[in-house]
Design a protein around this motif. Structure first.
Motif, PDB file in Angstrom:
ATOM      1  N   UNK A 170       0.845  -1.194   0.000  1.00  0.00           N
ATOM      2  CA  UNK A 170       0.000   0.000   0.000  1.00  0.00           C
ATOM      3  C   UNK A 170       0.882   1.246   0.000  1.00  0.00           C
ATOM      4  N   UNK A 171       0.367   2.272  -0.641  1.00  0.00           N
ATOM      5  CA  UNK A 171       1.058   3.569  -0.671  1.00  0.00           C
ATOM      6  C   UNK A 171       0.105   4.591  -0.095  1.00  0.00           C
ATOM      7  N   UNK A 173      -0.214   8.552   0.693  1.00  0.00           N
ATOM      8  CA  UNK A 173       0.428   9.820   0.341  1.00  0.00           C
ATOM      9  C   UNK A 173       0.790  10.598   1.586  1.00  0.00           C
TER      10      UNK A 173
ATOM     11  N   UNK B 350       2.076   5.679  -8.925  1.00  0.00           N
ATOM     12  CA  UNK B 350       0.949   5.701  -7.981  1.00  0.00           C
ATOM     13  C   UNK B 350       1.236   6.628  -6.807  1.00  0.00           C
ATOM     14  N   UNK B 351       0.296   7.531  -6.541  1.00  0.00           N
ATOM     15  CA  UNK B 351       0.388   8.353  -5.356  1.00  0.00           C
ATOM     16  C   UNK B 351      -0.304   7.661  -4.191  1.00  0.00           C
ATOM     17  N   UNK B 352      -1.327   6.931  -4.534  1.00  0.00           N
ATOM     18  CA  UNK B 352      -2.111   6.252  -3.500  1.00  0.00           C
ATOM     19  C   UNK B 352      -2.377   4.829  -3.988  1.00  0.00           C
ATOM     20  N   UNK B 353      -2.212   3.884  -3.068  1.00  0.00           N
ATOM     21  CA  UNK B 353      -2.639   2.503  -3.344  1.00  0.00           C
ATOM     22  C   UNK B 353      -3.198   1.947  -2.049  1.00  0.00           C
TER      23      UNK B 353
END
Lengths: 275, 473
Positions: A170-171, A173, B350-353
């Protein structure tokens, strides 16, 4: 386990001619690792089904060899095998690799891992490996004999170049940190300091006797002028808060003429009344 | 007469109804089966009959039939194709391996079975999908796990048990043998082996050899005994021996390769404790898209505050993303339940995952499961892609993308007042109030009467002083 399941498994075994009874025997099994100079780093002679402990480390510079004899249990004679492999299975990944053993003139089999084979195959999957003999003959069946574990030297590849078919990391921000502000109390103190002169001015005016006596003498014009001037100030404050230029300009234009006319009237009345 | 007309109408309606009944496959029921000769189809009667029972419309044809075609005017004539003619050097009316690749690219599914006598046609076809068959005349041999055939041991008839644990393709019952003993029934296999690209995520080696399995050529010696020919220094053996592999393309078409036509034959189906029938049924169901077919039926995104989708988003907006996923199994669509559906907001990278959560529902008739996520958009403006890229082994791919614009805040969208600026706000306000106060004082202030009287009395004295000064000069 249910009885019927046992029957099914037994029936399955009956139709399989498996390793239950192997007709191949091995003897003179020797596992050897040599130095480049020819010195023996490791040598172990084994008899089926024993294995060796404390296996050696194999590198490209230390030739690894396995030799053995094979014979038939039925006839007791040396056997020409249809399958004579030395298998190395990586204990971590489960990957397998087999090297064919060649029959020599005296009927013995020998397998050597050359430097080229090590570099092109084994070096890519370092780690602990299980060495096994996988022997087979169309007439005698098969034999699987685990000899022992060896360590294959090499550098593990860093990172995984495989395409991921699964959930990825997961990333989340990382948002910019809000600007750090000084203490609110400090701002309030300075705001009070800024407001103090005005309060002092009002106090001085009161002491000086400033009054609103002229309002009663000329209430209409001057009040209207003050209202319009206050409206202009309110417009300025509204623009300062809402930052909408065009509506503000529209109101400014709308108020311009009345302000001019009222101002003319109020000031002329002051002169007429001698205020 | 009226009765006849009624009967005719009923027949017409029923034929229309029958015509519109869908096959169990989610993509169609037209199957082309190519065999060496039409008579040889009887060797696969059980397999072919099972397909008919499942609602497929089989078109049986000899491989040499020149009228066979896969498409006409760019439209596929069949939804699936089965090749059971391993020795055929060419198919139908000049069909080439590229024609079958084009067929797959157009969404057709393919099941190819070969044997030790495979032709270059099949070899080239296999290479298009990462399958490299062993040289012609080779066999998959196992001296330890083999079976009897016609009361004779044949080490080329192997009892393979090394099945891939891919529940999307092979049902758990096959892997456990149906008896809960965790031991699968052996799959009897007699044919050629193939190498497969282990790191290709599109390729699944369903059935591979065990440690004692290897690939080699055989020859008959002067006594009539079968012997193995010389092998390479590093022969194909163990898990690297591919027996049955399946391939799913990026456009969700499915292909299966088996090195043994005997796998599908009646004799091996009928063997005692044979796992061939359930294994073949399982892979044929997967290849013909009767199971493990995923689809996205709906997706949406909207602002959390308003519940509506705006023309564009602003940075740091809180939004909700929802997607509905279904899986096709047992003739109908079911809600697809998983815990690894991920949403991505991408601008180059990707900024959000984040992993989406499944919305719990008590509606038992629902055909789709809804996954949702509350996402705070990044504080970067630009053109973003909202994407759900769901690829899992054995399931068809779901790739849903939306392009959205994320705008920066308007000039009046930022916080207007800062606590650190209170002195400046006070200063401005003081200036405004001070101006108004000064204006009011100037307009309305009147001097007190005593001060004015003293000024009036002082004025003549000042005038006299001025006269005296001027006279003295």
């Amino acid at each position: 386990m249910k009885p019927f399941s046992l029957v099914k498994i037994a029936a399955a075994l009956c139709v399989l001619a498996s390793t239950c009874i192997a007709a191949i025997s091995t003897s003179n099994v020797v596992v050897k690792v040599m130095e480049r100079t020819g010195d023996k780093l490791f040598e172990k002679k084994l008899a089926y089904p024993k294995t060796f402990d404390n296996g050696p480390t194999i590198t490209a510079a230390t030739p690894f060899s396995v030799s053995f004899d094979a014979s038939s249990d039925r006839t007791g004679k040396a056997l020409a095998l249809d399958q004579a492999f030395v298998s190395l299975r990586n204990m971590e990944t489960g990957d397998e690799m087999a090297f064919a053993a060649k029959m020599g003139k005296n009927g013995s089999y020998r397998m050597d891992v050359t430097r080229k084979q090590f570099r092109s195959h084994l070096g890519a999957m370092p780690g602990k490996h299980m060495v096994s003999l996988v022997l087979g003959s169309f007439d005698e069946g098969g034999l699987f004999y685990e000899l022992g574990e060896v360590q294959v030297a090499g550098k593990k590849r860093i990172g995984n170049a495989d395409v991921l078919y699964g959930p990825r990391d997961e990333i989340h921000h990382r948002f910019a940190e809000p600007q750090r502000m000084p203490n609110v109390l400090l701002s309030l103190v300075f705001a009070g300091l800024v407001a103090a002169p005005l309060l002092a001015l009002v106090g001085v005016w009161v002491r000086m006797g400033v009054n609103m006596s002229n309002l009663a003498k000329e209430p209409v014009g001057s009040s209207a002028l003050m209202v319009l001037v206050a409206a202009y100030m309110a417009l300025a404050v509204a623009y300062w808060i809402g930052v909408r230029l065009l509506p503000m300009l529209a109101y400014v234009l709308a108020l311009a003429l009345p302000t001019y006319l009222v101002g003319q009237y109020a000031l002329s009345r002051r002169i007429q009344l001698g205020l | 007469m009226n009765l006849l007309a009624l009967l005719g109408t009923l027949l017409l309606l029923s034929s229309v109804w029958i015509g519109t009944v869908e096959a169990k496959s989610s993509v169609g029921d037209r199957v082309l089966v190519l065999v060496p000769k039409l008579e040889s189809a009887k060797h696969y009667s059980r397999f072919l009959d099972s397909l008919k029972t499942r609602g497929f419309d089989l078109s049986l044809s000899a491989a040499s039939n020149t009228s066979v075609s896969l498409q006409i005017d760019g439209e596929r004539l069949f939804d699936h194709a089965i090749l059971l003619a391993p020795a055929a050097k060419k198919m139908g009316g000049g069909l080439t391996p590229q024609d079958f690749v084009r067929f797959v690219n157009d969404g057709g599914n393919l099941l190819v079975a070969v044997s030790s006598e495979l032709s270059d046609f099949h070899r080239k076809l296999g290479k298009q999908f990462g399958i490299d068959f062993e040289p012609r005349g080779s066999w998959a041999i196992d001296h330890s796990e083999f079976a009897e055939q016609n009361n004779q041991t044949d080490h080329r008839l192997i009892a393979a048990t090394n099945l891939a644990k891919v529940p999307a393709v092979l049902s758990p019952e096959i892997l456990t043998g149906g008896s809960g003993t965790n031991a699968s029934l052996p799959v009897f296999y007699k044919g050629i082996a193939h190498r497969y690209q282990a790191k290709n995520p599109l390729l699944i080696p369903l059935l591979v050899g065990s440690t004692t399995t290897y690939s080699g050529k055989t020859e008959v010696d002067k006594d009539g005994n079968i012997r193995s020919a010389a092998v390479d220094d590093m022969p194909l053996s163990g898990k690297s021996v591919g027996l049955v592999s399946v391939f799913q393309t990026r456009n969700n078409a499915r292909v299966a390769f088996s090195g043994s036509t005997a796998l599908f034959s009646d004799p091996l189906f009928k063997r005692t404790e044979s796992g061939n029938a359930p294994f073949v049924e399982s892979i044929s169901k997967w290849v013909f898209q009767e199971k493990s077919v995923l689809r996205e039926s709906n997706h949406r995104h909207y602002l959390l505050s308003t519940g509506e989708q705006p023309d564009h988003y602003l940075i740091t907006n809180d939004m909700v993303y929802e997607i509905d996923l279904s899986v096709y199994n047992n003739d109908k669509w079911h809600p697809y339940k998983a815990d690894d559906v991920q949403f991505e907001a991408i601008m180059l990278d990707p900024y959000i995952r984040v992993t989406l959560n499944r919305t719990q529902t008590s509606d038992s008739s629902a055909t789709a499961a809804t996954y949702h996520g509350h996402i705070r958009l990044p504080d970067r403006y630009g053109t973003f892609t909202f994407r759900v890229n769901y690829k899992r082994t054995g399931y068809s791919n779901v790739d849903v993308q939306d392009t959205v614009a994320i705008w920066p805040l308007r000039h009046d969208g930022y916080p207007r007042f800062l606590t650190a600026a209170y002195p400046y706000y006070t200063g401005s306000l003081v200036m405004v109030l001070g101006f108004l106060a000064l204006s009011a004082v100037w307009l309305w202030n009147a001097e007190p009467a005593a001060l004015k009287e003293s000024k009036d009395m002082q004025k003549p004295r000042d005038d006299e002083k001025k006269k005296t000064k001027s006279k003295s000069k």
